[in-house]
Design a protein around this motif. Sequence first.
Motif, PDB file in Angstrom:
ATOM      1  N   TYR A   1       0.737  -1.079  -0.132  1.00  0.00           N
ATOM      2  CA  TYR A   1       0.093   0.084  -0.158  1.00  0.00           C
ATOM      3  C   TYR A   1       0.792   1.228   0.051  1.00  0.00           C
ATOM      4  O   TYR A   1       0.508   2.313  -0.562  1.00  0.00           O
ATOM      5  N   LEU A   2       1.943   1.504   0.823  1.00  0.00           N
ATOM      6  CA  LEU A   2       2.935   2.374   0.604  1.00  0.00           C
ATOM      7  C   LEU A   2       3.505   2.503  -0.758  1.00  0.00           C
ATOM      8  O   LEU A   2       3.902   3.619  -1.236  1.00  0.00           O
ATOM      9  N   GLN A   3       3.926   1.166  -1.202  1.00  0.00           N
ATOM     10  CA  GLN A   3       4.658   1.302  -2.625  1.00  0.00           C
ATOM     11  C   GLN A   3       3.610   1.706  -3.716  1.00  0.00           C
ATOM     12  O   GLN A   3       4.127   2.470  -4.348  1.00  0.00           O
ATOM     13  N   ALA A   4       2.211   1.505  -3.392  1.00  0.00           N
ATOM     14  CA  ALA A   4       1.333   2.214  -4.478  1.00  0.00           C
ATOM     15  C   ALA A   4       1.524   3.545  -4.296  1.00  0.00           C
ATOM     16  O   ALA A   4       1.259   4.329  -5.146  1.00  0.00           O
ATOM     17  N   LEU A   5       1.429   4.283  -3.086  1.00  0.00           N
ATOM     18  CA  LEU A   5       1.536   5.605  -2.807  1.00  0.00           C
ATOM     19  C   LEU A   5       2.756   6.113  -3.318  1.00  0.00           C
ATOM     20  O   LEU A   5       2.984   7.216  -4.002  1.00  0.00           O
ATOM     21  N   ALA A   6       4.132   5.463  -3.224  1.00  0.00           N
ATOM     22  CA  ALA A   6       5.379   5.831  -3.524  1.00  0.00           C
ATOM     23  C   ALA A   6       5.370   6.031  -5.110  1.00  0.00           C
ATOM     24  O   ALA A   6       6.008   6.870  -5.939  1.00  0.00           O
ATOM     25  N   GLU A   7       4.432   5.148  -6.067  1.00  0.00           N
ATOM     26  CA  GLU A   7       4.583   5.177  -7.282  1.00  0.00           C
ATOM     27  C   GLU A   7       4.206   6.460  -8.003  1.00  0.00           C
ATOM     28  O   GLU A   7       4.031   7.011  -9.102  1.00  0.00           O
TER      29      GLU A   7
ATOM     30  N   ALA B   1       5.530  16.414 -12.808  1.00  0.00           N
ATOM     31  CA  ALA B   1       5.618  15.213 -11.679  1.00  0.00           C
ATOM     32  C   ALA B   1       5.657  15.835 -10.395  1.00  0.00           C
ATOM     33  O   ALA B   1       5.457  15.138  -9.357  1.00  0.00           O
ATOM     34  N   LEU B   2       6.037  17.291 -10.194  1.00  0.00           N
ATOM     35  CA  LEU B   2       6.032  17.902  -8.943  1.00  0.00           C
ATOM     36  C   LEU B   2       4.762  17.891  -8.189  1.00  0.00           C
ATOM     37  O   LEU B   2       4.740  17.469  -6.829  1.00  0.00           O
ATOM     38  N   GLU B   3       3.772  18.152  -8.741  1.00  0.00           N
ATOM     39  CA  GLU B   3       2.395  18.400  -8.055  1.00  0.00           C
ATOM     40  C   GLU B   3       1.718  17.029  -7.269  1.00  0.00           C
ATOM     41  O   GLU B   3       1.415  16.889  -6.241  1.00  0.00           O
ATOM     42  N   PRO B   4       1.631  16.111  -8.312  1.00  0.00           N
ATOM     43  CA  PRO B   4       1.347  14.774  -7.667  1.00  0.00           C
ATOM     44  C   PRO B   4       2.423  14.348  -6.665  1.00  0.00           C
ATOM     45  O   PRO B   4       1.965  13.528  -5.750  1.00  0.00           O
ATOM     46  N   THR B   5       3.612  14.582  -6.659  1.00  0.00           N
ATOM     47  CA  THR B   5       4.750  14.192  -5.859  1.00  0.00           C
ATOM     48  C   THR B   5       4.497  14.885  -4.540  1.00  0.00           C
ATOM     49  O   THR B   5       4.376  14.203  -3.158  1.00  0.00           O
ATOM     50  N   LEU B   6       3.981  15.985  -4.316  1.00  0.00           N
ATOM     51  CA  LEU B   6       3.850  16.870  -3.406  1.00  0.00           C
ATOM     52  C   LEU B   6       2.487  16.219  -2.549  1.00  0.00           C
ATOM     53  O   LEU B   6       2.531  16.038  -1.299  1.00  0.00           O
ATOM     54  N   ALA B   7       1.427  15.916  -3.369  1.00  0.00           N
ATOM     55  CA  ALA B   7       0.299  15.351  -2.875  1.00  0.00           C
ATOM     56  C   ALA B   7       0.546  13.889  -2.239  1.00  0.00           C
ATOM     57  O   ALA B   7       0.034  13.728  -0.997  1.00  0.00           O
ATOM     58  N   ALA B   8       1.423  13.161  -2.842  1.00  0.00           N
ATOM     59  CA  ALA B   8       1.765  11.926  -2.315  1.00  0.00           C
ATOM     60  C   ALA B   8       2.532  12.083  -1.173  1.00  0.00           C
ATOM     61  O   ALA B   8       2.378  11.411  -0.141  1.00  0.00           O
ATOM     62  N   LEU B   9       3.571  12.818  -0.980  1.00  0.00           N
ATOM     63  CA  LEU B   9       4.217  13.155   0.408  1.00  0.00           C
ATOM     64  C   LEU B   9       3.114  13.651   1.375  1.00  0.00           C
ATOM     65  O   LEU B   9       3.550  13.175   2.694  1.00  0.00           O
ATOM     66  N   ALA B  10       2.278  14.273   1.322  1.00  0.00           N
ATOM     67  CA  ALA B  10       1.329  14.883   2.043  1.00  0.00           C
ATOM     68  C   ALA B  10       0.607  13.558   2.708  1.00  0.00           C
ATOM     69  O   ALA B  10       0.158  13.475   3.905  1.00  0.00           O
ATOM     70  N   GLU B  11       0.063  12.727   1.866  1.00  0.00           N
ATOM     71  CA  GLU B  11      -0.644  11.555   2.176  1.00  0.00           C
ATOM     72  C   GLU B  11       0.262  10.761   3.098  1.00  0.00           C
ATOM     73  O   GLU B  11      -0.130  10.005   3.943  1.00  0.00           O
ATOM     74  N   LEU B  12       1.668  10.334   2.605  1.00  0.00           N
ATOM     75  CA  LEU B  12       2.618   9.697   3.208  1.00  0.00           C
ATOM     76  C   LEU B  12       2.607  10.349   4.656  1.00  0.00           C
ATOM     77  O   LEU B  12       2.671   9.443   5.908  1.00  0.00           O
ATOM     78  N   ASP B  13       2.780  11.742   4.723  1.00  0.00           N
ATOM     79  CA  ASP B  13       3.042  12.302   6.016  1.00  0.00           C
ATOM     80  C   ASP B  13       1.695  12.007   7.316  1.00  0.00           C
ATOM     81  O   ASP B  13       2.040  11.809   8.217  1.00  0.00           O
ATOM     82  N   LEU B  14       0.517  12.005   6.431  1.00  0.00           N
ATOM     83  CA  LEU B  14      -0.462  11.672   7.348  1.00  0.00           C
ATOM     84  C   LEU B  14      -0.536  10.381   7.803  1.00  0.00           C
ATOM     85  O   LEU B  14      -0.707   9.953   8.995  1.00  0.00           O
ATOM     86  N   ALA B  15      -0.182   9.354   6.883  1.00  0.00           N
ATOM     87  CA  ALA B  15       0.056   7.793   7.410  1.00  0.00           C
ATOM     88  C   ALA B  15       0.873   7.840   8.516  1.00  0.00           C
ATOM     89  O   ALA B  15       0.919   7.115   9.367  1.00  0.00           O
TER      90      ALA B  15
END
Length: 793
Positions: free
Chosen positions: A111-117, A255-269
């Motif tokens: 699940y984290l790998q899917a987020l990291a993609e 890819a910067l904007e989706p990367t920032l969004a994924a980092l925010a979701e990871l920080d939430l987790a």
Amino acid sequence: MRVLPSTLEKLSFDRVIAALAERAATPLGRERVHRVTPGLDDAERELAFERTDEVLQGDDLSLGGVEDVRPLVERVRDGGVLDGREILSIAYTMDAAATVRRSIAQGDRPYLQALAEGMASFDGVLRLVREQLDVQGEVRDDATPKLREIRRRLQPLRGRIRERLAQLLAQHAQSVQDPIITLRRDRYVIPIKASAQARVPGIVVDTSDSGQTVFVEPAPVVPMNNELVLLEFEERDEVRRILIALGQRVAFEPALEPTLAALAELDLALASARLAREWRLTRPEVVAGAGVVLPSARHPLVADCVPNDVTLAGSDGGERLMVVTGPNAGGKTVLLKTLGLAVLMAHAGLFVAAGAERGPDGRGRRVRMPRVASLLSDIGDEQSIEASLSTYAAHLTNLRRIVETAATDTLVLIDELGSGTDPDEGAALSQAILEVLVERGTVGLVTTHLAPLKVFASRTKGVRNAAMRFDIEALAPTFELTIGQPGRSYALAIARRIGLDEGLLERAEVLLGPEGARLERLLETLERQREALQAELDETRVSGERARAEATLLHQQIEGLREREAELLSRAAEKADAMLQDTLQRATQLRRMAREAPEQRGKALEAIQALRRETRQKAAPGGTAEGGRAGGPPGGSRQAQRTRDPIRPGALVRVASYGAEGPILEVRGEVLVVQLGLLKVEVTRREVSPVEPKTAKPRGTGAGPAVAAASAFDRELNVRGERVEGAIEAIRDYVREAHALKLESVRILHGKGTGVLRDAVRQYLREEKLVTRFEDAVPYEGGHGVTVAYLRG
């Protein structure tokens, strides 16, 4: 989930979000945390649970270097220019995201790998930034060929200017105020005394505040300063052009904007996992139609909160509504808020404060709750002066909304139902409301002091009574929930405990009426019985724990004895091996003496037989050996085995059930294969008994040592399973020893198998001068598996 903002506030959901935000590592994560609501759908909620679980179970992840670079990106997109340090901030965030992506990819967390993609590696843009900026954010000299050429000319020019000014300082030493070279208005100058200005030809660029010093640009350096200024203008323009292009390159990276969004979701987790670890939270199961199962539930924001088990039935029937009674300040409201906050946190994708206690199987107890479509509550004082509503009217407004919208997928929380008005009328209205909730199958928890509601809960299917306990001796609540019985108000009991006049208490009991007094006495009796049962249960639990501890100790002692036994057996085996090796060495020496010194043959044979007897005594029960196992050369090991175990391949046994004798062909554990005439039979060890082989009459008539030795000599040699070389060596010694004892014949058990060993044995016997002839044993004594060799006289 539909829930009013006021309900979220009353249930302290905002405080949980604030605590979650404190554990976020980045501004992106904190902003994402503040968007957390209990309105997730099933897929989003399970995804949040899985991500938190994977963070808790795996290695820690660091978001060091991640910044909120969105304002910088917006400035570039609005036409602004970033300096080098600001461009580096974006690059560092990109690099941190790439590092996190690689770290997650190395583990097994799908699940984290899917987020990291959703994060990019940014290899190209990061390489460009490193090529054009140094670690301080300054543009590198070799960023472009043009800048490299400009800076190649600038440094020597500055050196020539400073060198020429140094010469002028020495030339006009009497006129110089301070022997230094300085910059004024971006031009190199020297400080001259104001009174001596005319002595130094040049341009006055600036003066000191006191007027005592003028800063003169000497005439010889004016052309060089002009050239320097032009070069610096070119450098500035080229640097600005590089920064504009580089800033746009990083800001417009797709890819910067989706990367920032994924980092925010990871920080939430990550923040959710930190909160779960620090608050000892547990992952809940949220299932449509399920009941509420909150073992050891506690309010996470209440210090030293006493945990309680909260259980309500699901849509399949049962007690879906709980009526909690008990004294004031006994924990009823905290219990109600505990349930409400747990439901809100679970529906927001967060773990809940329950289930940390271990069950009998050693695992955390399961936490489960239904999927709730709306949470309705009436908690606290809702009086509004602006709306001209009294406290009771505000309660009625909330109750009306609850009655109008309650359904099977609704959670209802009502605090102090029926309070604020006449007790009789309040009880009647409250009972009517509860009847509606029961009819609709609503899940809920209601607190009250009204005695009629206690009776209603005990008589109505689908409603459960519960009470908060109170320690009458200590005059303090215990905050423990008791399921299945209503609670007492304890008003008269507390008054009597603190010494209020007994006459007043008796008058109060009369005014209370027989029904009220009977109910209080009944509740008091139930309380005493429950306490007695609880004491017995605690005693039983202690006894069980003691028995388990004793069983564990006994198991440890048994393991210790087993280890000691293994150690003793190992020592005995080592000692037996040493004795066996010594015996074999002595036997070899005696045989060698018998072969090499014919005159000593009789004495050597006596010594060999004495050695055999000594070995048998040591191997027999009660012997001097502590135990051991056979070892050494093939001949010696077989002889030791024959001495210890009479049940062996080739041994002659009697089978009582058949009334016949025959040799053992195979030993398969407890099962033996015995040749009885033309038949092979399988029997157990218990069905056979050893038979002493018939010995041939010695050729001599004397009764000397040779006769005694021959009687003790085993007339059969077992070489089954031996390698050819070892078997032939053993047979050679065996035949020579038998010949020396003047035996007529011997049996050699080699088995049938592939026939290789049998052929080798018979080839040796053909060449052995001490053997006159050989033949197969009779069928019932081994047949082709045994060769009988006849020796020369």
